[in-house]
Each structure stands twice: as structure tokens, then as C-alpha cells.
Motif scaffolding. Structure first.
Motif, PDB file in Angstrom:
ATOM      1  N   CYS A 169       0.830  -1.201   0.000  1.00 20.49           N
ATOM      2  CA  CYS A 169       0.000   0.000   0.000  1.00 20.49           C
ATOM      3  C   CYS A 169       0.868   1.257   0.000  1.00 20.49           C
ATOM      4  O   CYS A 169       0.608   2.210  -0.744  1.00 20.49           O
ATOM      5  CB  CYS A 169      -0.930  -0.016   1.215  1.00 20.49           C
ATOM      6  SG  CYS A 169      -2.035   1.417   1.318  1.00 20.49           S
ATOM      7  N   ILE A 170       1.907   1.257   0.834  1.00 22.55           N
ATOM      8  CA  ILE A 170       2.811   2.414   0.901  1.00 22.55           C
ATOM      9  C   ILE A 170       3.533   2.610  -0.429  1.00 22.55           C
ATOM     10  O   ILE A 170       3.686   3.741  -0.918  1.00 22.55           O
ATOM     11  CB  ILE A 170       3.821   2.232   2.050  1.00 22.55           C
ATOM     12  CG1 ILE A 170       3.098   2.304   3.398  1.00 22.55           C
ATOM     13  CG2 ILE A 170       4.915   3.295   1.988  1.00 22.55           C
ATOM     14  CD1 ILE A 170       3.960   1.925   4.577  1.00 22.55           C
ATOM     15  N   SER A 171       3.985   1.516  -1.028  1.00 24.26           N
ATOM     16  CA  SER A 171       4.665   1.605  -2.323  1.00 24.26           C
ATOM     17  C   SER A 171       3.732   2.155  -3.401  1.00 24.26           C
ATOM     18  O   SER A 171       4.132   2.973  -4.231  1.00 24.26           O
ATOM     19  CB  SER A 171       5.188   0.225  -2.738  1.00 24.26           C
ATOM     20  OG  SER A 171       6.118  -0.262  -1.800  1.00 24.26           O
TER      21      SER A 171
END
Length: 269
Positions: A169-171
Motif C-alpha cells: 500500500c505504501i509503495s
């Protein structure tokens, strides 16, 4: 027509200062890497202190771009930050400081810069007859903005996520953020959908204006991220990555052939 041409050639037209600066910096990165790898830790520190004083401290104190870096909107300032990031990765920085003091340092830099701005905005009209000087500590090359950047870099570099879903999700958000920047700063999109559309928020009360601005920012981010997700799907469908690798390989072969030709010329004076 001008906006259309600038959108088609954003780097050459300088439509996005960061994109243009980064593309220019891209060609110097191998040389900056070679410099950073060959410097001792002490030499690296001397270099960073020197450029920090010349390009950050002195321009801020004198309130003028003595050694022009365009207040941080330039390839040269981006190169300085690249070297700073390289030093942090290679040698570490403030490794003995815990995370809470880093958050306090970040908050201190933010508060000082903005309090100083607000004070000058109130005082300067009485002293010189106009509002001036308030932005000197919130420019990109201000020591306090550099301080906030370093603090955030160190804070987030200490975070560890065990969940693969969280990492994914962060990527995804990291990649989407760049697309959000490109989309909402585009001249055509801004003219049609964003500029002057939200002027009504300025007539609200202070508290309501803050809520409106945050809500609008979230909607704009989500909308641009959604557009980017469609773009990713289309790129995957058309196998754009494969084409990009082919172009990169072709350019690499051209470079190799050029170096080979230069060596032949040098060997036959």
C-alpha cells in the motif's frame, strides 16, 4: 496551444520545475555517486557544511540568492540534497538521537519558521511600509526547511512494517503521489478543473476553511490517484515497460559504440 505544447514537452518547457530539475540531475548522478564513494567521512562532512553555509545559511540571513539556487527550485539544490541523502545512507546521521526528540526538532523548525513569517508579516508594514521578509525561513533552501526534511527522513527510515499488505500500500501511494503532483499541476487540467474553482473556501470561517481545504486536498489526491491507476492498467496492457527496456538497451548500445569509437580515435593520433 501553448499549454498543450508545454504539456506534451514538460521537461523542455519547464512546466514542472521538479521534473525538469530531476531529469537534469539524472545525468550527473553517476558522477555524484563516484564523488560520494571516494570521499572520507570527514571530507564528506566538510563538503556538506560548506554547501549548506553557502547555499542555505548565507542566502537566508542576507535575504538574497547570493549563489543562485533559485530559492531551492533548481537542479543545483536538488544535487545538494542528493549528496545529503547519500551521506545519511552511507554514514548515518543523529543515530544516537531517539525518535521523540526528532519529532520535537521537526516541530521546532516548523513552528519557528511560520511564527517568524507571521511576526514579520505584521511588523514589516509598520517598519518599511509593506509586507516583506516573512518567507525567508520557509523557502526550500532555508536551514529550517532542510531541518524538517532531515528529521522526517530519519523518522520514517526507522519505521519497519511486517505486513506485506502495508508495504504494498505504501509503495502504491508513493508512486501515486508523483502522478498526483504531475496531474494537479498540469496547466490544462488546472485551468479546466482546479484553478479558481475553490475560491469560495476563502469566504468561510477560519475553522471551516481549514476543514474545506483538507477535504478538497483529499478529494483531489484521490481523484488523481484514480486516474493514475487507470494509466498503470493501460501501461501494463500495452506492455510499455518492455518497450522502455528496449529503448534503454538501444541507448546503452549506442553509448558503448560511441565509447569504442572514442578509444579508437585516441589510439590513432
Amino acid at each position: 496551444m501553448s499549454n498543450i505544447l508545454h504539456s506534451l514537452f514538460p521537461v523542455l518547457s519547464g512546466q514542472y520545475w521538479y521534473v525538469t530539475a530531476y531529469v537534469g540531475l539524472f545525468f550527473f548522478i553517476p558522477f555524484l555517486n563516484a564523488l560520494g564513494n571516494r570521499l572520507t567521512k570527514l571530507q564528506f562532512q566538510y563538503l556538506l557544511v560548506t554547501v549548506f553555509v553557502l547555499f542555505s545559511v548565507i542566502p537566508t540571513l542576507l535575504h538574497t540568492d547570493v549563489f543562485p539556487v533559485e530559492e531551492g527550485y533548481s537542479i543545483w539544490w536538488l544535487g545538494i540534497l542528493y549528496m545529503l541523502g547519500m551521506y545519511v545512507k552511507k554514514h548515518g546521521l543523529l543515530t544516537g538521537m531517539k525518535t521523540r526528540p526528532l519529532w520535537m526538532f521537526y516541530a521546532g523548525c516548523v513552528c519557528f519558521a511560520w511564527v517568524f513569517k507571521m511576526v514579520l508579516n505584521v511588523v514589516s508594514p509598520y517598519l518599511i511600509g509593506q509586507i516583506k521578509g516573512g518567507g525567508m525561513f520557509i523557502r526550500y533552501n532555508s536551514p529550517f526547511i532542510v531541518g524538517t526534511a532531515v528529521a522526517l527522513l530519519l523518522i520514517f527510515s526507522r519505521m519497519h512494517f511486517s505486513s506485506r499488505r502495508a508495504v504494498s500500500c505504501i509503495s502504491w501511494l508513493a508512486a501515486a503521489s508523483f502522478s498526483v503532483y504531475v496531474l494537479h499541476c498540469n496547466a490544462l487540467i488546472g485551468k479546466w478543473f482546479l484553478w479558481d474553482v475553490f475560491k469560495w473556501t476563502a469566504s468561510s470561517s477560519s475553522a471551516l476553511m481549514v476543514v474545506n481545504v483538507l477535504a478538497i486536498a483529499a478529494v483531489v489526491y484521490a481523484g488523481c490517484a484514480l486516474v493514475d491507476s487507470v494509466r498503470r492498467y493501460l501501461f501494463k496492457l500495452m506492455n510499455v515497460e518492455r518497450g522502455a527496456r528496449a529503448v534503454t538497451g538501444f541507448c546503452g548500445k549506442l553509448g558503448h559504440a560511441f565509447r569504442k569509437m572514442c578509444r579508437r580515435i585516441d589510439s590513432h593520433p
